[in-house]
Design a protein around this motif. Structure first.
Motif, PDB file in Angstrom:
ATOM      1  N   PRO A  83      14.342   0.254   9.223  1.00 41.34           N
ATOM      2  CA  PRO A  83      14.421   1.197   8.114  1.00 41.34           C
ATOM      3  C   PRO A  83      13.153   1.118   7.276  1.00 41.34           C
ATOM      4  N   THR A  84      12.771   2.213   6.714  1.00 43.95           N
ATOM      5  CA  THR A  84      11.566   2.271   5.902  1.00 43.95           C
ATOM      6  C   THR A  84      11.904   2.827   4.524  1.00 43.95           C
ATOM      7  N   CYS A  85      10.993   2.647   3.606  1.00 44.71           N
ATOM      8  CA  CYS A  85      11.183   3.132   2.235  1.00 44.71           C
ATOM      9  C   CYS A  85      10.949   4.643   2.212  1.00 44.71           C
ATOM     10  N   LEU A  86      11.906   5.388   1.730  1.00 39.32           N
ATOM     11  CA  LEU A  86      11.774   6.847   1.690  1.00 39.32           C
ATOM     12  C   LEU A  86      10.668   7.298   0.739  1.00 39.32           C
ATOM     13  N   LEU A  87      10.476   6.597  -0.364  1.00 41.21           N
ATOM     14  CA  LEU A  87       9.418   6.965  -1.299  1.00 41.21           C
ATOM     15  C   LEU A  87       8.045   6.806  -0.633  1.00 41.21           C
ATOM     16  N   LYS A  88       7.833   5.682   0.038  1.00 38.04           N
ATOM     17  CA  LYS A  88       6.559   5.439   0.713  1.00 38.04           C
ATOM     18  C   LYS A  88       6.376   6.435   1.863  1.00 38.04           C
ATOM     19  N   LEU A  89       7.444   6.725   2.575  1.00 35.98           N
ATOM     20  CA  LEU A  89       7.380   7.647   3.705  1.00 35.98           C
ATOM     21  C   LEU A  89       7.025   9.060   3.257  1.00 35.98           C
ATOM     22  N   THR A  90       7.579   9.504   2.136  1.00 34.65           N
ATOM     23  CA  THR A  90       7.370  10.886   1.692  1.00 34.65           C
ATOM     24  C   THR A  90       6.156  11.065   0.789  1.00 34.65           C
ATOM     25  N   GLY A  92       3.675   8.302   0.117  1.00 40.57           N
ATOM     26  CA  GLY A  92       2.585   7.365   0.365  1.00 40.57           C
ATOM     27  C   GLY A  92       2.424   6.338  -0.742  1.00 40.57           C
ATOM     28  N   LEU A  93       3.274   6.403  -1.767  1.00 46.80           N
ATOM     29  CA  LEU A  93       3.200   5.469  -2.893  1.00 46.80           C
ATOM     30  C   LEU A  93       4.090   4.258  -2.639  1.00 46.80           C
ATOM     31  N   ASP A  94       3.665   3.114  -3.163  1.00 44.46           N
ATOM     32  CA  ASP A  94       4.510   1.925  -3.108  1.00 44.46           C
ATOM     33  C   ASP A  94       5.599   2.057  -4.166  1.00 44.46           C
ATOM     34  N   CYS A  95       6.836   1.802  -3.772  1.00 41.05           N
ATOM     35  CA  CYS A  95       7.942   1.885  -4.730  1.00 41.05           C
ATOM     36  C   CYS A  95       8.005   0.595  -5.545  1.00 41.05           C
ATOM     37  N   PRO A  96       8.814   0.545  -6.603  1.00 43.94           N
ATOM     38  CA  PRO A  96       8.895  -0.673  -7.424  1.00 43.94           C
ATOM     39  C   PRO A  96       9.333  -1.909  -6.647  1.00 43.94           C
ATOM     40  N   GLY A  97      10.075  -1.733  -5.555  1.00 49.08           N
ATOM     41  CA  GLY A  97      10.518  -2.882  -4.775  1.00 49.08           C
ATOM     42  C   GLY A  97       9.685  -3.138  -3.538  1.00 49.08           C
ATOM     43  N   CYS A  98       8.645  -2.331  -3.327  1.00 50.04           N
ATOM     44  CA  CYS A  98       7.832  -2.427  -2.116  1.00 50.04           C
ATOM     45  C   CYS A  98       7.224  -3.830  -2.007  1.00 50.04           C
ATOM     46  N   GLY A  99       7.401  -4.442  -0.862  1.00 44.59           N
ATOM     47  CA  GLY A  99       6.909  -5.791  -0.628  1.00 44.59           C
ATOM     48  C   GLY A  99       7.946  -6.853  -0.901  1.00 44.59           C
ATOM     49  N   GLY A 100       9.108  -6.471  -1.426  1.00 38.21           N
ATOM     50  CA  GLY A 100      10.148  -7.445  -1.755  1.00 38.21           C
ATOM     51  C   GLY A 100      10.723  -8.148  -0.540  1.00 38.21           C
ATOM     52  N   THR A 101      10.927  -7.412   0.554  1.00 39.10           N
ATOM     53  CA  THR A 101      11.478  -8.032   1.762  1.00 39.10           C
ATOM     54  C   THR A 101      10.471  -9.005   2.356  1.00 39.10           C
ATOM     55  N   ARG A 102       9.206  -8.603   2.388  1.00 38.73           N
ATOM     56  CA  ARG A 102       8.164  -9.513   2.880  1.00 38.73           C
ATOM     57  C   ARG A 102       8.031 -10.720   1.967  1.00 38.73           C
ATOM     58  N   ALA A 103       8.133 -10.509   0.659  1.00 39.37           N
ATOM     59  CA  ALA A 103       8.067 -11.634  -0.282  1.00 39.37           C
ATOM     60  C   ALA A 103       9.222 -12.595  -0.029  1.00 39.37           C
ATOM     61  N   TRP A 163       7.671  -4.610 -14.944  1.00 40.87           N
ATOM     62  CA  TRP A 163       7.910  -4.126 -13.580  1.00 40.87           C
ATOM     63  C   TRP A 163       7.412  -2.691 -13.433  1.00 40.87           C
ATOM     64  N   LEU A 164       7.664  -1.873 -14.448  1.00 41.48           N
ATOM     65  CA  LEU A 164       7.175  -0.493 -14.422  1.00 41.48           C
ATOM     66  C   LEU A 164       5.640  -0.470 -14.409  1.00 41.48           C
ATOM     67  N   ALA A 165       5.017  -1.280 -15.252  1.00 39.01           N
ATOM     68  CA  ALA A 165       3.550  -1.338 -15.274  1.00 39.01           C
ATOM     69  C   ALA A 165       3.013  -1.818 -13.931  1.00 39.01           C
ATOM     70  N   PHE A 166       3.622  -2.839 -13.353  1.00 39.56           N
ATOM     71  CA  PHE A 166       3.238  -3.343 -12.038  1.00 39.56           C
ATOM     72  C   PHE A 166       3.373  -2.244 -10.984  1.00 39.56           C
ATOM     73  N   SER A 167       4.459  -1.479 -11.050  1.00 43.13           N
ATOM     74  CA  SER A 167       4.697  -0.408 -10.080  1.00 43.13           C
ATOM     75  C   SER A 167       3.655   0.692 -10.186  1.00 43.13           C
ATOM     76  N   VAL A 168       3.209   0.999 -11.402  1.00 49.67           N
ATOM     77  CA  VAL A 168       2.186   2.035 -11.585  1.00 49.67           C
ATOM     78  C   VAL A 168       0.820   1.500 -11.178  1.00 49.67           C
ATOM     79  N   LEU A 169       0.471   0.295 -11.644  1.00 46.23           N
ATOM     80  CA  LEU A 169      -0.847  -0.263 -11.369  1.00 46.23           C
ATOM     81  C   LEU A 169      -1.092  -0.477  -9.873  1.00 46.23           C
ATOM     82  N   ARG A 170      -0.048  -0.853  -9.128  1.00 44.91           N
ATOM     83  CA  ARG A 170      -0.250  -1.114  -7.705  1.00 44.91           C
ATOM     84  C   ARG A 170      -0.495   0.168  -6.915  1.00 44.91           C
TER      85      ARG A 170
END
Length: 182
Positions: A83-90, A92-103, A163-170
């Motif tokens: 499964p993939t992140c729908l936000l990233k798929l549609t 191209g942006l990293d979502c607020p939780g992007c990288g959480g599973t890898r972390a 978290w919001l600032a991190f999500s925007v900055l990334r």
């Protein structure tokens, strides 16, 4: 009072009588709707369920998530693997939780620097979340009284703002923010 009106609060300063079927913590003086069959069934089931069942179910959900993470090895899968992140798929942006599973995968393999590289705020919050869960589950299942963490609305709001600032900055497309891409 008009004809046919029903008093819903104290009349003349006297508190209203509380009916026998009144829910605990429900404000006095307000009518209680009659429960339907499903609500009564769930209430009976809840009353008969041992207190350790809900924490055990939560542990099962956490174990399933950890098992999925360990089996899927998100560090080696293709970026478009399901499964993939729908936000990233549609977008191209990293979502607020992007990288959480890898972390989580790196945390489970005791590689905290790599975990923090993928989602710093998740790694930061993990010990607090784990303690809150253990304190809650221990209280529910065994009656333990562990010291409480005092987490107020300002602290939660501050964390969510970070978290919001991190999500925007990334997602900003220029250095040094491109180092936050995962």
């Amino acid at each position: 009072m008009s004809h046919g009106a029903v008093p819903h609060g104290p009349v003349g300063g006297a508190p209203p009588e509380t009916p026998a079927n009144w829910p605990v913590g429900y404000p006095a003086g307000y009518p209680v709707a009659e429960s339907d069959r499903l609500t009564r069934f769930v209430a009976r089931l809840y009353a008969r369920t041992p207190r350790w069942v809900v924490p055990l179910a939560a542990v099962g959900c956490v174990a399933a998530g950890i098992g999925y993470t360990l089996l899927s090895d998100p560090t080696r899968s293709a970026p478009d693997a399901l499964p993939t992140c729908l936000l990233k798929l549609t977008t191209g942006l990293d979502c607020p939780g992007c990288g959480g599973t890898r972390a989580l995968w790196y945390v489970l393999h005791a590689d905290l620097p790599a975990a923090a590289r993928h989602h710093f705020l998740f790694v930061f919050a993990l010990p607090f979340l784990a303690y809150l869960f253990v304190a809650w589950a221990g209280r529910q299942a065994f009656g333990w009284r562990l010291p409480e963490l005092r987490i107020g609305p300002k602290l939660v709001g501050g964390f969510l703002a970070a978290w919001l600032a991190f999500s925007v900055l990334r997602n900003l497309p220029w250095p040094p923010f491109t180092a936050l891409y995962v």
